[in-house]
Design a protein around this motif. Structure first.
Motif, PDB file in Angstrom:
ATOM      1  N   ILE A 143       0.815  -1.213   0.000  1.00  0.00           N
ATOM      2  CA  ILE A 143       0.000   0.000   0.000  1.00  0.00           C
ATOM      3  C   ILE A 143       0.851   1.267   0.000  1.00  0.00           C
ATOM      4  O   ILE A 143       0.624   2.187  -0.791  1.00  0.00           O
ATOM      5  CB  ILE A 143      -0.959   0.029   1.210  1.00  0.00           C
ATOM      6  N   LEU A 144       1.836   1.339   0.878  1.00  0.00           N
ATOM      7  CA  LEU A 144       2.606   2.567   1.071  1.00  0.00           C
ATOM      8  C   LEU A 144       3.216   3.123  -0.215  1.00  0.00           C
ATOM      9  O   LEU A 144       3.153   4.338  -0.455  1.00  0.00           O
ATOM     10  CB  LEU A 144       3.694   2.329   2.124  1.00  0.00           C
ATOM     11  N   PRO A 145       3.802   2.304  -1.096  1.00  0.00           N
ATOM     12  CA  PRO A 145       4.423   2.874  -2.304  1.00  0.00           C
ATOM     13  C   PRO A 145       3.446   3.565  -3.241  1.00  0.00           C
ATOM     14  O   PRO A 145       3.863   4.344  -4.107  1.00  0.00           O
ATOM     15  CB  PRO A 145       5.052   1.645  -2.978  1.00  0.00           C
ATOM     16  N   HIS A 146       2.151   3.296  -3.089  1.00  0.00           N
ATOM     17  CA  HIS A 146       1.154   3.866  -3.995  1.00  0.00           C
ATOM     18  C   HIS A 146       0.508   5.134  -3.446  1.00  0.00           C
ATOM     19  O   HIS A 146      -0.354   5.721  -4.095  1.00  0.00           O
ATOM     20  CB  HIS A 146       0.071   2.822  -4.280  1.00  0.00           C
ATOM     21  N   ALA A 147       0.924   5.560  -2.253  1.00  0.00           N
ATOM     22  CA  ALA A 147       0.279   6.691  -1.601  1.00  0.00           C
ATOM     23  C   ALA A 147       0.733   8.027  -2.185  1.00  0.00           C
ATOM     24  O   ALA A 147       1.926   8.238  -2.423  1.00  0.00           O
ATOM     25  CB  ALA A 147       0.564   6.664  -0.099  1.00  0.00           C
ATOM     26  N   LEU A 199       8.207   3.178  10.688  1.00  0.00           N
ATOM     27  CA  LEU A 199       8.444   3.175   9.244  1.00  0.00           C
ATOM     28  C   LEU A 199       9.857   3.627   8.888  1.00  0.00           C
ATOM     29  O   LEU A 199      10.446   3.141   7.920  1.00  0.00           O
ATOM     30  CB  LEU A 199       7.422   4.079   8.553  1.00  0.00           C
ATOM     31  N   SER A 200      10.395   4.559   9.663  1.00  0.00           N
ATOM     32  CA  SER A 200      11.732   5.084   9.359  1.00  0.00           C
ATOM     33  C   SER A 200      12.842   4.203   9.904  1.00  0.00           C
ATOM     34  O   SER A 200      14.006   4.356   9.514  1.00  0.00           O
ATOM     35  CB  SER A 200      11.882   6.491   9.938  1.00  0.00           C
ATOM     36  N   GLY A 201      12.511   3.294  10.842  1.00  0.00           N
ATOM     37  CA  GLY A 201      13.525   2.455  11.458  1.00  0.00           C
ATOM     38  C   GLY A 201      14.349   3.172  12.506  1.00  0.00           C
ATOM     39  O   GLY A 201      15.405   2.671  12.919  1.00  0.00           O
ATOM     40  N   MET A 202      13.859   4.322  12.975  1.00  0.00           N
ATOM     41  CA  MET A 202      14.591   5.092  13.976  1.00  0.00           C
ATOM     42  C   MET A 202      14.239   4.621  15.385  1.00  0.00           C
ATOM     43  O   MET A 202      13.104   4.246  15.649  1.00  0.00           O
ATOM     44  CB  MET A 202      14.283   6.581  13.819  1.00  0.00           C
ATOM     45  N   ILE A 232      10.958   7.906   5.281  1.00  0.00           N
ATOM     46  CA  ILE A 232       9.670   7.326   4.869  1.00  0.00           C
ATOM     47  C   ILE A 232       9.401   7.640   3.403  1.00  0.00           C
ATOM     48  O   ILE A 232       8.873   6.802   2.661  1.00  0.00           O
ATOM     49  CB  ILE A 232       8.540   7.850   5.777  1.00  0.00           C
ATOM     50  N   HIS A 233       9.788   8.826   2.967  1.00  0.00           N
ATOM     51  CA  HIS A 233       9.620   9.173   1.553  1.00  0.00           C
ATOM     52  C   HIS A 233      10.370   8.200   0.653  1.00  0.00           C
ATOM     53  O   HIS A 233       9.908   7.874  -0.445  1.00  0.00           O
ATOM     54  CB  HIS A 233      10.097  10.611   1.314  1.00  0.00           C
ATOM     55  N   ASP A 234      11.502   7.716   1.115  1.00  0.00           N
ATOM     56  CA  ASP A 234      12.285   6.750   0.337  1.00  0.00           C
ATOM     57  C   ASP A 234      11.539   5.440   0.111  1.00  0.00           C
ATOM     58  O   ASP A 234      11.904   4.660  -0.787  1.00  0.00           O
ATOM     59  CB  ASP A 234      13.612   6.455   1.040  1.00  0.00           C
ATOM     60  N   LEU A 235      10.488   5.188   0.901  1.00  0.00           N
ATOM     61  CA  LEU A 235       9.705   3.957   0.754  1.00  0.00           C
ATOM     62  C   LEU A 235       8.669   4.052  -0.361  1.00  0.00           C
ATOM     63  O   LEU A 235       8.021   3.053  -0.678  1.00  0.00           O
ATOM     64  CB  LEU A 235       9.004   3.631   2.076  1.00  0.00           C
ATOM     65  N   GLY A 236       8.497   5.256  -0.939  1.00  0.00           N
ATOM     66  CA  GLY A 236       7.642   5.322  -2.110  1.00  0.00           C
ATOM     67  C   GLY A 236       6.554   6.371  -2.174  1.00  0.00           C
ATOM     68  O   GLY A 236       6.137   6.756  -3.271  1.00  0.00           O
ATOM     69  N   PRO A 237       6.008   6.858  -1.045  1.00  0.00           N
ATOM     70  CA  PRO A 237       4.939   7.849  -1.151  1.00  0.00           C
ATOM     71  C   PRO A 237       5.458   9.173  -1.718  1.00  0.00           C
ATOM     72  O   PRO A 237       6.636   9.497  -1.569  1.00  0.00           O
ATOM     73  CB  PRO A 237       4.464   8.017   0.292  1.00  0.00           C
TER      74      PRO A 237
END
Length: 263
Positions: free
Chosen positions: A130-134, A147-150, A166-171
């Motif tokens: 889902i996330l990459p399509h947001a 989501l950021s792994g921090m 998080i932006h690097d994950l696709g949204p």
């Protein structure tokens, strides 16, 4: 012609979150809402208001998506609680059946009441399917950390780092919400579009979390996008709407107040 928006999310029995909040927000902002129910969340008043979680069967979700998308020409959708990998899969398949102008994701990661292993499976499925399509994703502080792994987000600078990751994950856009948990007199959200960082600020209204704020924010962004508003302006509209709703919060017998969308 009326503007339409589609919501795929869970039902929350007290009326303070989920589909109930989404539809109230859309209506208040002049948008006609259509909804698909993914799960039913209630509470146990005799056990410190702990969550009770019941997923809607995947085939029933598929039927709802088919009916909604056949009845209306929908191109803006807000996604809230999905809850299980099976639900995420059927929603991803349903969304793939047509083109969407905007997808707003409120990434409800951990569903209270689930076993840790099941919750992790749900988190991973949401990230992948889902996330990459947001167009816009709106994580709160916990979700931004996850989501950021921090390990921690202690200030606005950390929140900016999280939004970039998080932006690097696709949204396309990330709205990382600081809420009341970051120190300071302001509730600061970070909007990141892949290039520019914008801080969206409002004075804090008390220091306690208010139920439904995250749902309301994402739904208000969705409503603004449905009317043709640009993302940055939509986020500001939503921030103002939520701040007003927190000021006019509704109290109940629950240990938490809820946002009032009619403020």
């Amino acid at each position: 012609m009326v503007d339409l928006a589609y919501v795929i999310a869970g039902s929350e029995a007290t009326g303070g979150a989920g589909l109930q909040v989404d539809l109230k927000t859309l209506q208040q902002l002049g948008v006609y809402g259509i909804a698909t129910t993914t799960c039913i969340v209630s509470f146990d008043p005799s056990n410190n208001w702990g969550h009770r979680f019941f997923p809607v069967p995947a085939e029933v979700i598929a039927d709802q998506i088919e009916a909604a998308t056949s009845a209306h020409d929908l191109d803006v959708v807000k996604i809230g609680m999905l809850g299980t990998p099976e639900t995420i899969e059927v929603v991803a398949e349903g969304l793939a059946g047509q083109n969407w102008r905007h997808v707003v994701l409120d990434p409800v990661l951990i569903c209270k009441g689930q076993e840790p292993g099941a919750a992790l499976d749900t988190d991973n499925a949401l990230r992948k399917q889902i996330l990459p399509h947001a167009t816009v994703v709106t994580p709160n502080l916990f979700e931004a950390r996850t989501l950021s792994g921090m390990d921690s987000i202690d200030n606005v600078d950390d929140l900016i780092v999280a939004a970039r990751r998080i932006h690097d994950l696709g949204p396309k856009y990330v709205v990382a919400k600081g809420g009341v948990e970051l120190a300071g007199d302001e509730a600061v959200d970070v909007l990141f579009d892949g290039e520019e960082v914008t801080l969206v600020r409002a004075p804090k209204v008390g220091n306690e979390r208010v139920s439904g704020a995250g749902c309301t924010l994402a739904a208000a962004i969705t409503a603004a996008l449905a009317t043709g508003t640009e993302v940055g302006d939509a986020v500001q509209v939503a921030k103002d709407f939520v701040t007003s709703g927190i000021r006019a919060r509704v109290s109940a017998h629950t240990p938490f107040d809820t946002v009032w969308q009619g403020a």
